[in-house]
Design a protein around this motif. Structure first.
Motif, PDB file in Angstrom:
ATOM      1  N   HIS A 118       0.806  -1.217   0.000  1.00 41.31           N
ATOM      2  CA  HIS A 118       0.000   0.000   0.000  1.00 41.31           C
ATOM      3  C   HIS A 118       0.845   1.276   0.000  1.00 41.31           C
ATOM      4  O   HIS A 118       0.584   2.177  -0.805  1.00 41.31           O
ATOM      5  N   MET A 119       1.846   1.368   0.881  1.00 44.58           N
ATOM      6  CA  MET A 119       2.570   2.632   0.996  1.00 44.58           C
ATOM      7  C   MET A 119       3.614   2.797  -0.109  1.00 44.58           C
ATOM      8  O   MET A 119       3.821   3.887  -0.604  1.00 44.58           O
ATOM      9  N   GLN A 170       5.782   5.896  -0.815  1.00 46.02           N
ATOM     10  CA  GLN A 170       5.698   6.807   0.313  1.00 46.02           C
ATOM     11  C   GLN A 170       6.752   6.494   1.371  1.00 46.02           C
ATOM     12  O   GLN A 170       7.233   7.390   2.065  1.00 46.02           O
TER      13      GLN A 170
END
Length: 469
Positions: free
Chosen positions: A207-208, A211
């Motif tokens: 997901h990240m 980031q």
């Protein structure tokens, strides 16, 4: 009441929502190199705990027994200096590689990059390539979309759990751990760390993704300190590429560079940057934009190397990007590289010497504080000690203990000490000395431990002997 101040409109853009990046798959030499590193790192990570060695796990950091097994090497808490040296070597190695070749660690071997690549490979095979995934994101929920998303996240979760299981397998014997998982008898700490590591693998890689590299990893922030004009970086040859455009559609007499402005370099980038805007801290040096640009250049009949590994010096001198390798080799002997290399060679040599000359036995001598000194039969003074003997070799050993430094000192009743392989033994002993041979006070005494089957395996420890007044 404190009045609520309205945020000015020009400050609202400071907190832009994240735009999901859907990287395009690409083939090429650098992508093949990245996948080679994926295979190498994961074969080591997943396979090492299952490798046997002398009837045990080859690599095991046994926190319960406080022993680290690394093939034939057994380390104890007293060997923390080796761990310190290993961490220093790793840091200096990273600094040296960064100074010479930029962020190749981030692009090819960092666990975040490796697992993100694996998770994206699963995503591509379940949901399709970039355009298909973007259409799926924009589509409303349906049975087909739910099924694809459920399958993707299910595979991600299974891989994350297996990763967490393998991670714990480095600290707890993995075969016993597998039996506990199969019988639902997993201990609380093992279960916690397995789920903890699995959850963060699933979150970071699934997901990240970019980031973590852009906002969480400190390496992206201080990498610029280790860069210099001769560091190898991914670069766009603006002199050759600008102005961008399609030569076939350009007006007569209008200058057009080799860049056709296809945006493939942006579409394949895992962090979503445009390398044509110059070096950015988000760039992890993976070189996928080089593979993409080379393929486009092949299609339009132009030479490769519009985007290539180059250096800042080459760019300032107006040299083609693909000649950056020559600049690196021409300026490889510079103060920063020489300093890192010298320090690295010095510490590696010291580390190797320390391992080669390491004595495979340790002994701690502790005085019995309950009875510092006492008088026994025969006019002798007796001190009591507790010895802990640690055998760091892979075979059981017998040792002979002697005491020296005091005239006429003896160890009643103790002749030999036997210690199992990679084990320890606590021994209580008494040292007796004629009361008339010593002056009152503290005296230095030495304990010598000698292996019966190896004359060179010997340890010498210092302690004190008290003669009461």
């Amino acid at each position: 009441m404190i009045p609520i101040t309205e945020v000015p409109a020009d400050e609202s853009d400071l907190y832009a929502a994240r735009k999901k990046i859907q990287p395009r798959s690409i083939k090429g030499r650098f992508n093949s190199l990245r996948w080679a590193m994926v295979w190498i790192t994961q074969l080591v990570f997943y396979g090492l705990p299952w490798l046997p060695w002398n009837g045990r796990q080859a690599v095991l950091f046994d926190l319960v027994e406080r022993k680290f097994y690394i093939f034939g090497l057994v380390l104890w808490p007293q060997d923390v200096v080796y761990l310190t040296l290993l961490l220093i070597i790793s840091a200096l190695g990273l600094f040296l590689v960064t100074a010479v070749a930029g962020r190749v660690w981030c692009g090819y071997a960092c666990p975040q990059s490796v697992y993100t690549e694996i998770f994206m490979w699963i995503e591509r095979h379940v949901e399709g390539d970039r355009s298909a995934r973007m259409k799926l994101d924009a589509a409303s929920m349906s049975l087909s979309k739910f099924g694809r998303r459920f399958a993707k996240h299910g595979i991600w979760a299974a891989l994350a759990l297996w990763t967490g299981f393998t991670f714990v397998g480095f600290f707890s014997p993995i075969q016993e751990l597998a039996a506990e998982v199969g019988s639902f008898g997993l201990g609380p700490w093992e279960g916690f760390w397995m789920l903890f590591y699995a959850a963060f693998t699933y979150l970071f890689a699934g997901h990240m993704r970019e980031q973590v590299c852009k906002y969480m990893c400190p390496y992206a922030r201080f990498q610029g300190v280790m860069f210099d004009p001769d560091t190898l970086i991914v670069s766009y040859d603006a002199n050759r590429g600008e102005p961008r455009g399609n030569k076939k559609k350009a007006k007569e007499g209008q200058p057009v560079g080799d860049c056709v402005d296809c945006d493939w370099c942006v579409q394949v980038c895992p962090t979503g940057i445009d390398i044509r805007n110059g070096l950015q801290y988000e760039c992890i040096g993976c070189a996928l934009c080089i593979d993409a640009c080379d393929q486009v250049m092949d299609k339009v009949g132009r030479p490769r190397g519009l985007i290539a590994y180059s250096t800042e010096r080459a760019q300032l001198e107006g040299k083609p990007a693909h000649e950056g390798w020559k600049e690196v080799l021409a300026h490889i002997l510079r103060p920063r590289v020489i300093l890192y290399t010298s320090l690295l060679l010095f510490i590696v040599s010291g580390f190797a010497w320390a391992l080669l000359t390491r004595t495979p036995v340790k002994m701690n001598v502790m005085r019995d504080r309950a009875s510092l000194a006492r008088e026994v039969e025969g006019g002798k003074i007796e001190n009591v000690y507790q010895l802990r003997v640690m055998n760091t070799s892979e075979s059981a050993r017998r040792f002979v203990l002697e005491v020296e430094g005091l005239p006429g000192a003896t160890i009643p009743g103790l002749r030999e000490i036997e210690v199992e392989a990679a084990g320890s033994r606590d021994v209580g002993l008494r040292v007796q000395v004629d009361a008339e041979s010593l002056a009152p006070g503290s005296h230095t005494v030495y304990f010598n431990l000698q292996a019966v089957d190896a004359p060179d395996v010997r340890v010498h420890e210092k302690s004190s002997f008290l003669q009461p007044r």
